[in-house]
Scaffold this motif. Sequence first.
Motif, PDB file in Angstrom:
ATOM      1  N   GLY A 214       0.872  -1.163  -0.022  1.00  0.00           N
ATOM      2  CA  GLY A 214       0.041   0.045  -0.091  1.00  0.00           C
ATOM      3  C   GLY A 214       0.742   1.349   0.004  1.00  0.00           C
ATOM      4  O   GLY A 214       2.188   1.225  -0.061  1.00  0.00           O
ATOM      5  N   LEU A 227      -4.157   3.831   0.918  1.00  0.00           N
ATOM      6  CA  LEU A 227      -4.899   2.442   0.503  1.00  0.00           C
ATOM      7  C   LEU A 227      -3.827   1.560   0.931  1.00  0.00           C
ATOM      8  O   LEU A 227      -2.703   1.389   0.389  1.00  0.00           O
ATOM      9  CB  LEU A 227      -5.017   2.543  -0.900  1.00  0.00           C
ATOM     10  N   TYR A 229      -3.486  -3.038   1.366  1.00  0.00           N
ATOM     11  CA  TYR A 229      -3.754  -4.417   1.500  1.00  0.00           C
ATOM     12  C   TYR A 229      -3.052  -5.283   2.270  1.00  0.00           C
ATOM     13  O   TYR A 229      -1.689  -5.136   2.383  1.00  0.00           O
ATOM     14  CB  TYR A 229      -3.779  -4.876   0.159  1.00  0.00           C
ATOM     15  N   TYR A 239      -8.570  -4.817   3.790  1.00  0.00           N
ATOM     16  CA  TYR A 239      -8.338  -3.363   2.840  1.00  0.00           C
ATOM     17  C   TYR A 239      -8.419  -2.370   3.742  1.00  0.00           C
ATOM     18  O   TYR A 239      -9.372  -2.412   4.610  1.00  0.00           O
ATOM     19  CB  TYR A 239      -9.292  -3.545   1.454  1.00  0.00           C
ATOM     20  N   TYR A 262     -11.807  -0.043   6.921  1.00  0.00           N
ATOM     21  CA  TYR A 262     -11.187  -1.471   6.924  1.00  0.00           C
ATOM     22  C   TYR A 262     -12.522  -2.257   6.491  1.00  0.00           C
ATOM     23  O   TYR A 262     -13.468  -2.355   6.782  1.00  0.00           O
ATOM     24  CB  TYR A 262     -10.899  -2.072   8.494  1.00  0.00           C
TER      25      TYR A 262
END
Length: 432
Positions: A214, A227, A229, A239, A262
């Motif tokens: 991210g 962002l 993951y 996420y 989340y």
Amino acid sequence: MRVMKWSMIALAVAAGTSQMAIASSQSESKGFIEDSQLSVKTRMLYFSRDFRNVPSGDQSRVEETGLGFLGTYESGFTQGTVGFGVDAIGMLGLKLDSGKGRAGTGQFPTGSDGRSEDSFSEGGGAIKLRVSDTVLKYGTQFTAMPVLATDDSRLLPETVEGFLVTSNEIKGLELNAGHFTALNAQSQSYHDSIGGLNDDRVKNPGLTKADVFGGTYSFTDTLSTSLYYSKVEDYWRKYYANVNWALPINDDQGLVFDFNIYDTKSDGDRARAFDGDKLDNRAFSLSAAYNIGAHTFTLAHQRVSGDGDYAYGVDGGGSIFLANSIARSDFNAEDEKSWQARYDLNMASYGVPGLSFMTRYVRGSDANVEGTTNGKEWERDIEAKYVLQEGAAKDLSFRVRQATYRSGDGVYYGSPSIDELRLIVEYPLSIL
């Protein structure tokens, strides 16, 4: 739980444009020794919890005092196209006061006799290399990514082991990618002490592996977004997204809006150790802070939807970047909705730099817990902190934190009524 370390106004990320950097960090390297940094942070922590209305015979109080030392060494990078360096971490925790009937604050390892150990220590190192503005590090380290963040709410912090790549090739954009194979607890010194949850429903508990990717991008000096993951083997995938917007009004006033979300879904049987069923939920928070001079007023709303609580822990005790994750409770139960009101005061404007106060109140409802679908809880926190601004003991800090938690429905792990007090003295010393 994540004890939020940031103030709302400080959430604005200052960065440049998306132009490529002319000079890289590696091209400006002064050398392995020349850029080295060595520091030691000392922390004394008095921690007590008074459990109210507990059944007869149960422990009604935990109370311990410890002294911790955290030493960190970060070398510079050798000169050249590819720079090499090393980092090292050394930690020591000493028990100053405890007792068999008062143990259990989470500061120290506990022996077979139920008493806290007199001392514990941990050490680790990492090798690193840098090309341009990209760094690859392998070994023991601290992390602060929203899907894998090490916790530092007790005497000594957690550490993780693995690979982490951090790239800042474009101004305003930071990218992270990592693979981690061990997570060491705050109160333990053995390898991978949070590795696998030893639950009857979990077969072959063992090492937890986590993959993370991210980044964060600053569109302007006042608007940024993140962002991320992550996938934790046999537990879940997550996420995470964030938008932070700072809106200056004038030289003395400003607004900051912060949104976090989340999305978590089970990816293995071990997730059942956190909840009796599979996890498939969304957790979000939205906060708004108004700053005027020395005063900051914050309102926040948070809610969880879907199946199960928002779960974390094996991916770091700080991996909950939600507004209502505070001193005692996270307000993260299944279907729970919570509101927060907070007030901060910076006494520098009144001629006392280094002195600050904070108080907040959070109330949660509609929590789906055992026995009810409308579980309620509330927490009130009060904090005062003073940091010396000059002299031989510059940066020495004193902090008092008091938390009151109540829940007639036992929303937070069945603990209905808790009064908590922490006295924290810290002294960071930069040697190099």
